[in-house]
Design an enzyme around this catalytic site. Structure first.
Site, PDB file in Angstrom:
ATOM      1  N   ARG A  17      42.767  14.876  -3.998  1.00  0.00           N
ATOM      2  CA  ARG A  17      43.329  14.988  -5.347  1.00  0.00           C
ATOM      3  C   ARG A  17      44.737  14.421  -5.439  1.00  0.00           C
ATOM      4  NH1 ARG A  17      44.937  19.778  -5.929  1.00  0.00           N
ATOM      5  NH2 ARG A  17      42.959  20.790  -5.473  1.00  0.00           N
TER       6      ARG A  17
ATOM      7  N   TYR B 104      49.688   7.502 -32.568  1.00  0.00           N
ATOM      8  CA  TYR B 104      48.250   7.462 -32.288  1.00  0.00           C
ATOM      9  C   TYR B 104      47.645   8.825 -32.646  1.00  0.00           C
ATOM     10  CZ  TYR B 104      44.244   6.685 -29.045  1.00  0.00           C
ATOM     11  OH  TYR B 104      43.024   6.526 -28.469  1.00  0.00           O
TER      12      TYR B 104
ATOM     13  N   LYS C  32      44.080  -0.144 -21.768  1.00  0.00           N
ATOM     14  CA  LYS C  32      44.238  -1.321 -22.628  1.00  0.00           C
ATOM     15  C   LYS C  32      44.629  -2.538 -21.768  1.00  0.00           C
ATOM     16  CE  LYS C  32      43.301   1.706 -25.746  1.00  0.00           C
ATOM     17  NZ  LYS C  32      44.284   2.514 -26.443  1.00  0.00           N
TER      18      LYS C  32
ATOM     19  N   ASP D  64      55.364   6.034 -25.989  1.00  0.00           N
ATOM     20  CA  ASP D  64      54.048   5.419 -25.803  1.00  0.00           C
ATOM     21  C   ASP D  64      54.273   3.910 -25.911  1.00  0.00           C
ATOM     22  OD1 ASP D  64      51.506   4.294 -26.065  1.00  0.00           O
ATOM     23  OD2 ASP D  64      50.696   6.039 -27.131  1.00  0.00           O
TER      24      ASP D  64
HETATM   25  C1  LIG Z   1      44.263   3.954 -26.637  1.00  0.00           C
HETATM   26  C2  LIG Z   1      45.617   4.508 -26.831  1.00  0.00           C
HETATM   27  C3  LIG Z   1      46.003   5.702 -26.212  1.00  0.00           C
HETATM   28  C4  LIG Z   1      45.059   6.564 -25.414  1.00  0.00           C
HETATM   29  O1  LIG Z   1      44.527   5.950 -24.304  1.00  0.00           O
HETATM   30  P1  LIG Z   1      43.080   6.382 -23.723  1.00  0.00           P
HETATM   31  O2  LIG Z   1      43.072   5.762 -22.383  1.00  0.00           O
HETATM   32  O3  LIG Z   1      42.077   5.822 -24.666  1.00  0.00           O
HETATM   33  O4  LIG Z   1      43.046   7.872 -23.659  1.00  0.00           O
HETATM   34  C5  LIG Z   1      47.290   6.131 -26.393  1.00  0.00           C
HETATM   35  N1  LIG Z   1      48.160   5.437 -27.158  1.00  0.00           N
HETATM   36  C6  LIG Z   1      47.832   4.298 -27.774  1.00  0.00           C
HETATM   37  C7  LIG Z   1      48.825   3.588 -28.590  1.00  0.00           C
HETATM   38  C8  LIG Z   1      46.539   3.794 -27.640  1.00  0.00           C
HETATM   39  O5  LIG Z   1      46.204   2.687 -28.286  1.00  0.00           O
END
Ligand SMILES: *Cc1c(COP(=O)(O)O)cnc(C)c1O
Length: 396
Positions: free
Chosen positions: A60, A114, A211, A186
């Protein structure tokens, strides 16, 4: 902050690759583990501890496969202390929120965030006695007026999901620092290549690696990179939560990272070409792309960012749900889907007004969010031209 010693494209190729982990193989292989075997009881007794980064202890806590990606992401953020990986971007957001907030605290959360970030604040955090105040993404240093005795964290997302307002992150970070408040960003849209967040004063920068880091629409992964003195709290909370990104997913993350700089360049060039083309179309009233002067916060983007990526929105001239759907449904090269950052283009109907409580953005018509992939932009433009024809026919 000191200048980068290497250019980003060079950094993404080499970062995090250590001979003892790769054994000479280029990409650190997948080291899967739950049990780690010790040589003897003395070795067992000497192991463990509060920090096992770079030390095999228990599955882990990670293996060289996860450490490679975590270290690479740390290296890409000048001035950063360390990085923790998570099984998704949302898991990363939840962990960093829980690391800095306690019952009775208040969170300031950007209104353009988001949607799942809002759900976390309005759900789990509220249930645990943490209150949230939403703020205008364009607030800048004016955030000082919202800070109260219980404020402990400010969460930013720049540019904002769906509406792409660029926040004055350095101004907000400076105010927060003066008040002893933690800042979280973020940074999924820009990645550290376009916006090195720690160097701009942020305490915790988060990525949905799902992403652009992964880049191929086939893995869920998240990360939080911490400024000096900030990592311990994040690590302890993440260990207690039992968070671990799988070695297979981290391996795919590292594999994606090696091409992220060239992919981002192509996303940028193609998205800009398409955004400018859309801005000239009579049925498009507004293009929300941070590199276009019409985008709220464009001046801040010019000041702080090294470029733009492939995600933006545009506003149609009137028409409703049916006309917008006619546009999107007529496209051949754009898939319809939520995640983004992969090699393929996507189009999504978005309704940001539904997710706002502190501000009420007004648009002249429905919005479409585009993720511009790695296809030839001429094909994408021809496709969008057909889409706008379909929109006009449906709008009447
Ligand atoms: C997709 C996304 C997230 C979350 O990511 P996941 O891997 O899908 O949980 C957070 N912030 C933004 C801006 C995103 O586009």
């Amino acid at each position: 902050m000191s200048a980068r010693s290497k250019k980003p494209a060079t950094q993404v190729v080499g970062a995090g690759r250590r001979r003892e982990w790769t054994q000479g193989i280029v990409n650190t292989p997948v080291w899967r583990a739950s049990t780690i075997l010790y040589d003897d009881v003395a070795h067992l007794r000497a192991s463990g501890g509060r920090d096992t980064h770079h030390r095999l202890f228990y599955g882990r806590r990670g293996t060289p496969t996860q450490w490679t990606l975590a270290d690479a992401l740390t290296e890409l953020e000048p001035g950063a202390e360390n990085t923790f990986l998570y099984p998704s971007g949302v898991a990363a957001i939840a962990a960093v929120m829980l690391a800095v907030l306690s019952p009775g605290d208040e969170l300031l959360l950007v209104d353009s965030a988001y949607d799942p970030t809002r759900s976390l604040a309005d759900g789990l955090l509220r249930r645990f006695g943490i209150t949230t105040r939403y703020y205008d993404p364009m607030i800048g240093a004016g955030i000082e007026s919202l800070i109260g005795p219980a404020t402990r964290a400010i969460f930013m997302e720049s540019p904002g999901s769906l509406t792409f307002e660029v926040q004055d992150v350095p101004a907000i970070a400076a105010v927060a620092r003066a008040h002893g408040i933690a800042t979280i960003l973020d940074n999924t849209w820009a990645t550290p290549l376009l916006f090195p967040a720690i160097a701009h004063g942020v305490d915790y920068t988060m990525l949905a690696c799902t992403k652009y880091v992964v880049g191929h629409s086939d893995v869920m992964l998240g990360s939080v990179t911490a400024a000096p003195g900030r990592f311990e709290a994040l690590r302890d909370t993440s260990y207690q939560l039992g968070q671990v990104a799988s070695p297979d997913d981290a391996w795919l993350g590292s594999r994606g990272l090696r091409t992220m700089a060239v992919r981002l360049k192509q996303h940028e060039t193609s998205a800009l070409e398409i955004a400018h083309w859309l801005a000239d179309q009579p049925d498009v009233v507004e293009v929300r792309h941070p590199a276009l002067p019409s985008c709220p916060g464009h001046d801040v983007w010019r000041r702080d960012f090294a470029g733009s990526s492939g995600l933006f929105s545009f506003v149609l001239d009137g028409g409703g749900e049916r006309a917008r759907a006619a546009l999107i449904d007529s496209l051949d090269h754009f898939g319809i889907g939520y995640s983004w950052g992969g090699y393929e283009s996507l189009a999504l109907p978005v309704d940001p007004q539904r997710y706002r409580t502190a501000t009420t953005p007004a648009f002249a018509g429905p919005l479409v969010r585009l993720q511009i992939g790695l296809e030839d932009p001429a094909d994408l433009i021809a496709d969008l031209a057909r889409g706008l024809d379909a929109f006009r026919r449906a709008r009447g």
